[in-house]
Design an enzyme around this catalytic site. Structure first.
Site, PDB file in Angstrom:
ATOM      1  CG  HIS A  96       3.180  47.997  63.496  1.00 27.19           C
ATOM      2  ND1 HIS A  96       2.767  48.256  64.778  1.00 27.19           N
ATOM      3  CD2 HIS A  96       4.443  48.477  63.416  1.00 27.19           C
ATOM      4  CE1 HIS A  96       3.733  48.860  65.432  1.00 27.19           C
ATOM      5  NE2 HIS A  96       4.760  49.024  64.633  1.00 27.19           N
ATOM      6  CG  HIS A 100       5.609  50.534  68.240  1.00 26.74           C
ATOM      7  ND1 HIS A 100       6.202  49.705  67.300  1.00 26.74           N
ATOM      8  CD2 HIS A 100       5.421  49.759  69.349  1.00 26.74           C
ATOM      9  CE1 HIS A 100       6.376  48.498  67.819  1.00 26.74           C
ATOM     10  NE2 HIS A 100       5.914  48.503  69.066  1.00 26.74           N
ATOM     11  CG  HIS A 138      16.534  44.068  61.102  1.00 28.29           C
ATOM     12  ND1 HIS A 138      17.101  45.012  61.926  1.00 28.29           N
ATOM     13  CD2 HIS A 138      15.203  44.188  61.263  1.00 28.29           C
ATOM     14  CE1 HIS A 138      16.155  45.680  62.563  1.00 28.29           C
ATOM     15  NE2 HIS A 138      14.978  45.197  62.185  1.00 28.29           N
ATOM     16  CE  LYS A 176       5.522  54.582  64.650  1.00 26.22           C
ATOM     17  NZ  LYS A 176       6.153  53.563  63.838  1.00 26.22           N
ATOM     18  CG  LEU A 202       8.956  43.705  68.593  1.00 26.36           C
ATOM     19  CD1 LEU A 202       9.996  44.520  69.345  1.00 26.36           C
ATOM     20  CD2 LEU A 202       8.148  42.836  69.565  1.00 26.36           C
ATOM     21  CG  HIS A 208      11.040  50.579  59.145  1.00 26.17           C
ATOM     22  ND1 HIS A 208      11.271  51.435  60.203  1.00 26.17           N
ATOM     23  CD2 HIS A 208       9.903  49.911  59.458  1.00 26.17           C
ATOM     24  CE1 HIS A 208      10.316  51.277  61.110  1.00 26.17           C
ATOM     25  NE2 HIS A 208       9.474  50.359  60.686  1.00 26.17           N
ATOM     26  NE  ARG A 254      16.043  49.104  58.976  1.00 29.11           N
ATOM     27  CZ  ARG A 254      15.139  48.995  59.931  1.00 29.11           C
ATOM     28  NH1 ARG A 254      14.642  50.056  60.539  1.00 29.11           N
ATOM     29  NH2 ARG A 254      14.727  47.800  60.320  1.00 29.11           N
ATOM     30  CG  ASP A 293       6.591  47.409  60.607  1.00 31.85           C
ATOM     31  OD1 ASP A 293       7.537  48.226  60.559  1.00 31.85           O
ATOM     32  OD2 ASP A 293       6.425  46.604  61.551  1.00 31.85           O
ATOM     33  CG  HIS A 345       4.675  51.422  59.298  1.00 33.27           C
ATOM     34  ND1 HIS A 345       4.213  51.586  60.591  1.00 33.27           N
ATOM     35  CD2 HIS A 345       5.957  50.997  59.421  1.00 33.27           C
ATOM     36  CE1 HIS A 345       5.175  51.273  61.439  1.00 33.27           C
ATOM     37  NE2 HIS A 345       6.251  50.905  60.752  1.00 33.27           N
TER      38      HIS A 345
HETATM   39  N1  LIG Z   1       8.438  46.258  63.356  1.00 36.44           N
HETATM   40  C1  LIG Z   1       9.629  45.845  63.739  1.00 36.44           C
HETATM   41  O1  LIG Z   1       9.730  44.745  64.266  1.00 36.44           O
HETATM   42  N2  LIG Z   1      10.758  46.584  63.568  1.00 36.44           N
HETATM   43  C2  LIG Z   1      10.835  47.933  63.072  1.00 36.44           C
HETATM   44  C3  LIG Z   1      10.395  48.955  64.084  1.00 36.44           C
HETATM   45  C4  LIG Z   1       8.893  49.065  64.258  1.00 36.44           C
HETATM   46  O2  LIG Z   1       8.175  49.383  63.309  1.00 36.44           O
HETATM   47  O3  LIG Z   1       8.387  48.838  65.363  1.00 36.44           O
HETATM   48  C5  LIG Z   1      12.270  48.197  62.650  1.00 36.44           C
HETATM   49  O4  LIG Z   1      12.631  49.371  62.473  1.00 36.44           O
HETATM   50  O5  LIG Z   1      13.038  47.241  62.462  1.00 36.44           O
HETATM   51 ZN   LIG Z   2       7.755  49.911  61.571  1.00 33.68          ZN
HETATM   52 ZN   LIG Z   3       6.546  49.853  65.316  1.00 35.88          ZN
END
Ligand SMILES: NC(=O)N[C@@H](CC(=O)O)C(=O)O
Ligand SMILES: [Zn+2]
Ligand SMILES: [Zn+2]
Length: 347
Positions: free
Chosen positions: A178, A140, A255, A103, A223, A19, A21, A251, A17
């Site tokens: 998560h 999620h 940001h 997803k 989250l 991200h 971007r 996860d 899992h």
């Molecule tokens: N986990 C998070 O708080 N943020 C994730 C999105 C997600 O996995 O829910 C994101 O893309 O920033």
């Molecule tokens: Zn995530």
């Molecule tokens: Zn999520």
């Protein structure tokens, strides 16, 4: 004196899992991910989201184009489900050979989930084809009802939404992503072998006190939100239990610093700079370093029906200090444990 392990060689891990971007951020996120991961299941919540095979394959090529020289890091792709996803899209996804999962974001539940699913019944024909073709469903698992307390949103999802899906699609492989509660641990333990869960390292190391006591710390805000310590303990027990249903999914969600340190900061914690190093700490704290390898490197590929990686990485007990910030697409992010010492390093 108890003997303390100072090196640890494990099968090369995968992150189920992650991200990454896109745009300018990709080269930075891919650099971190490809340090030692074999594969990562890449999340599709881009703007606009990767809702089709074409978009996901385009994203795949952008990721592999910025892979550092010599890296064998392999992204595994996912599709973002919407109310309008065409069941035929799933067959195209399967045929691509690159897309292994879809997803489910309940609309509005998390970062970039506005185009998500408003009612799981809207995607039943899609789930049917996923079950048939062996594409996994990643969830999620939080309700979005404004009347439900944010700390209860995962629990209520498990009570009201997920049981129907599990019942109606008995051979669909489902990963509850998560997980953050003892309720989720129990749900997954009691479900059939087609249901598993990822556990992040920040949910193993931290609870809501870390986020809220002595000042509000936005870099812990993600989250599903960090819960009380009894839930954290249940997650540690599950991750270190040797149960094949629980495996690594960081996860890690970058940001920009200014989008977290603001009056309305966004959700997501960055751990990709030190993922396995931090899991090693969590497992060591629990006296379960011997369970780390299966969690980071065996149970994930086993559940996904993929081969385990055939080579290894070595962790060494060599404390290092995490930088205060890391580069992110010409901007900056603040990673988990910024400015603090991590006791394990990957050679
Ligand atoms: N986990 C998070 O708080 N943020 C994730 C999105 C997600 O996995 O829910 C994101 O893309 O920033
Ligand atoms: Zn995530
Ligand atoms: Zn999520």
């Amino acid at each position: 004196m108890t003997s303390q392990k100072t090196t640890l060689t494990i099968t090369r891990p995968d992150d189920w899992h992650l991200h990454l971007r896109d745009g300018e951020q990709l080269k930075d996120t891919v650099a971190d991910a490809s340090r030692y991961l074999g594969r990562a299941l890449v999340m599709p919540n881009l703007l606009p989201p990767a809702t089709t095979t074409e978009l996901a394959l385009d994203y795949y090529h952008k990721i592999t184009a910025v892979r550092p020289q010599g890296s064998q890091f392999e992204p595994l792709m996912s599709l973002y489900l919407t109310d309008k996803t065409d069941p035929e899209e799933i067959r195209r996804a399967k045929a691509s050979g690159k897309i292994v999962a879809c997803k489910l974001y309940p609309a509005g539940a998390t970062t970039n989930s506005d185009s998500g699913v408003t009612d799981v019944k809207n995607i039943y024909s899609v789930l049917e084809v996923m079950q048939e073709t062996g594409i996994l469903l990643l969830v999620h698992g939080e309700v979005t009802d404004p009347s439900i307390d944010i700390f209860d949103r995962e629990k209520v999802f498990l009570e009201t939404i997920l049981p129907d899906v599990v019942r109606d699609f008995p051979t669909l492989k489902i990963v509850l992503e998560h997980i953050t509660t003892k309720h989720a641990v129990k749900f997954v333990e009691q479900a059939g072998d087609n249901v598993a869960a990822t556990i992040t390292v920040h949910h193993l190391l931290f609870n809501r006190n870390h986020m809220l006591v002595g000042g509000i710390r936005p870099h812990f805000y993600c989250l599903p939100i960090l819960k009380r310590n009894t839930h954290q303990q249940a997650l540690v027990r599950a991750a270190t239990s040797g149960n094949k249903k629980f495996f690594m999914g960081t996860d890690s969600a970058p940001h920009f610093q200014q989008n977290k340190e603001t009056a309305c900061g966004c959700a997501g914690a960055y751990t990709s700079h030190a993922a396995v190093e931090l899991y090693a700490e969590a497992f060591e704290d629990a006296g379960a370093l011997d369970k780390l390898e299966a969690f980071t490197s065996h149970y994930g590929p086993d559940f996904y029906g993929q081969p385990r990686n055939s080579d290894t990485i070595t962790l060494v007990k060599e404390p290092w200090t995490v930088p205060d910030t890391l580069p992110l697409g010409g901007n900056k992010l603040v990673p988990i444990r910024a400015g603090e010492v991590i006791s394990w390093a990957v050679k």
